[in-house]
Design a protein around this motif. Structure first.
Motif, PDB file in Angstrom:
ATOM      1  N   GLY A   1       9.790  -5.913   5.898  1.00 29.31           N
ATOM      2  CA  GLY A   1       9.246  -5.392   4.666  1.00 29.31           C
ATOM      3  C   GLY A   1      10.336  -5.025   3.685  1.00 29.31           C
TER       4      GLY A   1
ATOM      5  N   ARG B   1       8.091   3.898  -0.729  1.00 28.28           N
ATOM      6  CA  ARG B   1       7.001   2.926  -0.647  1.00 28.28           C
ATOM      7  C   ARG B   1       7.474   1.764   0.207  1.00 28.28           C
TER       8      ARG B   1
ATOM      9  N   LYS C   1       6.458  -2.277   1.434  1.00 31.82           N
ATOM     10  CA  LYS C   1       5.632  -3.479   1.260  1.00 31.82           C
ATOM     11  C   LYS C   1       5.982  -4.397   2.428  1.00 31.82           C
TER      12      LYS C   1
ATOM     13  N   THR D   1       5.375  -7.492   5.182  1.00 25.11           N
ATOM     14  CA  THR D   1       4.784  -8.834   5.244  1.00 25.11           C
ATOM     15  C   THR D   1       3.604  -8.807   6.210  1.00 25.11           C
TER      16      THR D   1
ATOM     17  N   SER E   1      -1.647  -7.141   5.349  1.00 27.40           N
ATOM     18  CA  SER E   1      -0.391  -6.468   5.006  1.00 27.40           C
ATOM     19  C   SER E   1      -0.662  -4.969   4.868  1.00 27.40           C
TER      20      SER E   1
ATOM     21  N   ASP F   1       0.934  -1.504   2.991  1.00 25.65           N
ATOM     22  CA  ASP F   1       1.852  -1.036   1.959  1.00 25.65           C
ATOM     23  C   ASP F   1       1.744   0.480   1.812  1.00 25.65           C
TER      24      ASP F   1
ATOM     25  N   TYR G   1       2.630   4.431   1.014  1.00 24.12           N
ATOM     26  CA  TYR G   1       3.293   5.153  -0.088  1.00 24.12           C
ATOM     27  C   TYR G   1       3.229   6.636   0.229  1.00 24.12           C
TER      28      TYR G   1
ATOM     29  N   ASP H   1      -1.641   3.448  -7.176  1.00 32.08           N
ATOM     30  CA  ASP H   1      -2.107   2.060  -7.024  1.00 32.08           C
ATOM     31  C   ASP H   1      -3.190   1.716  -8.042  1.00 32.08           C
TER      32      ASP H   1
ATOM     33  N   PRO I   1      -2.335  -2.254  -9.434  1.00 29.34           N
ATOM     34  CA  PRO I   1      -1.571  -3.023  -8.439  1.00 29.34           C
ATOM     35  C   PRO I   1      -1.097  -4.353  -9.017  1.00 29.34           C
TER      36      PRO I   1
ATOM     37  N   ILE J   1       0.082 -10.243  -6.182  1.00 27.66           N
ATOM     38  CA  ILE J   1       0.932 -10.604  -5.037  1.00 27.66           C
ATOM     39  C   ILE J   1       0.752 -12.086  -4.786  1.00 27.66           C
TER      40      ILE J   1
ATOM     41  N   ARG K   1       2.228 -13.956  -0.572  1.00 25.81           N
ATOM     42  CA  ARG K   1       1.588 -13.724   0.730  1.00 25.81           C
ATOM     43  C   ARG K   1       0.529 -14.769   0.983  1.00 25.81           C
TER      44      ARG K   1
END
Length: 165
Positions: A65, A120, A122, A124, A130, A132, A134, A156, A159, A162, A165
């Motif tokens: 990540g 935070r 993120k 994979t 996934s 994420d 925070y 969020d 957002p 993305i 992914r």
């Protein structure tokens, strides 16, 4: 403004060292600090670690990540090479993503006592999902406590797209 003199950096031992040792086990004691030369000003310091790895506590499979750290310093600031070695030390640490993010934040609060900090992650996807996490902290009884509450509520709201992914 003049640069830092050698006395100001006497506690910073890792920076510039050619004999760096990489510990593969969780090692918070590697973290080092230096004095903030601008404590009368509020400003953010941001770090991105796009190659963070840790282990799933159940399967021992690696998790990958990016870790984002943003903080408003007070008196002390974290030295970046020591932070890199600290994050690297999670390589063989088995914990869930949410735990890693909170551990990182707690260690940095204990080290620096910042006015404000947020961490935070993120990660994979594994198994088609996934995660994420925070977390944030604002010094109690200050405007930064209110800032932390507000940023947590809004973290969020918008957002990003993305597409990797």
């Amino acid at each position: 403004m003049a640069g830092r003199d050698e006395n100001e950096l006497e506690d910073v031992q890792l920076l510039g060292s050619q004999g760096t040792t990489y510990d593969f086990n969780y090692t918070p004691e590697v973290l080092e600090v230096f004095e903030n030369k601008h404590p009368s000003r509020d400003y953010f310091v941001k770090f991105n670690c796009p190659e963070f790895t840790t282990l799933c506590p159940k399967t021992n499979q690696p998790d990958f990540g990016t870790i984002y750290i943003s903080y408003i310093p007070d008196v002390k600031m974290v030295e970046s090479k020591s932070l890199k070695l600290y994050l690297f030390s999670f390589r063989n640490h088995g914990d869930f993503h949410e735990d890693c993010i909170n551990i990182i934040m707690n260690d940095l609060i204990e080290l620096m006592d910042p006015r404000y900090i947020e961490v935070r992650g993120k990660f994979t996807p594994r198994g088609g999902i996934s995660i994420d996490p925070y977390c944030n902290y604002g010094r109690p009884g200050t405007k930064f406590e209110k800032m932390a509450d507000q940023r947590l509520i809004q973290h969020d709201m918008y957002p990003e797209n993305i597409d990797n992914r």
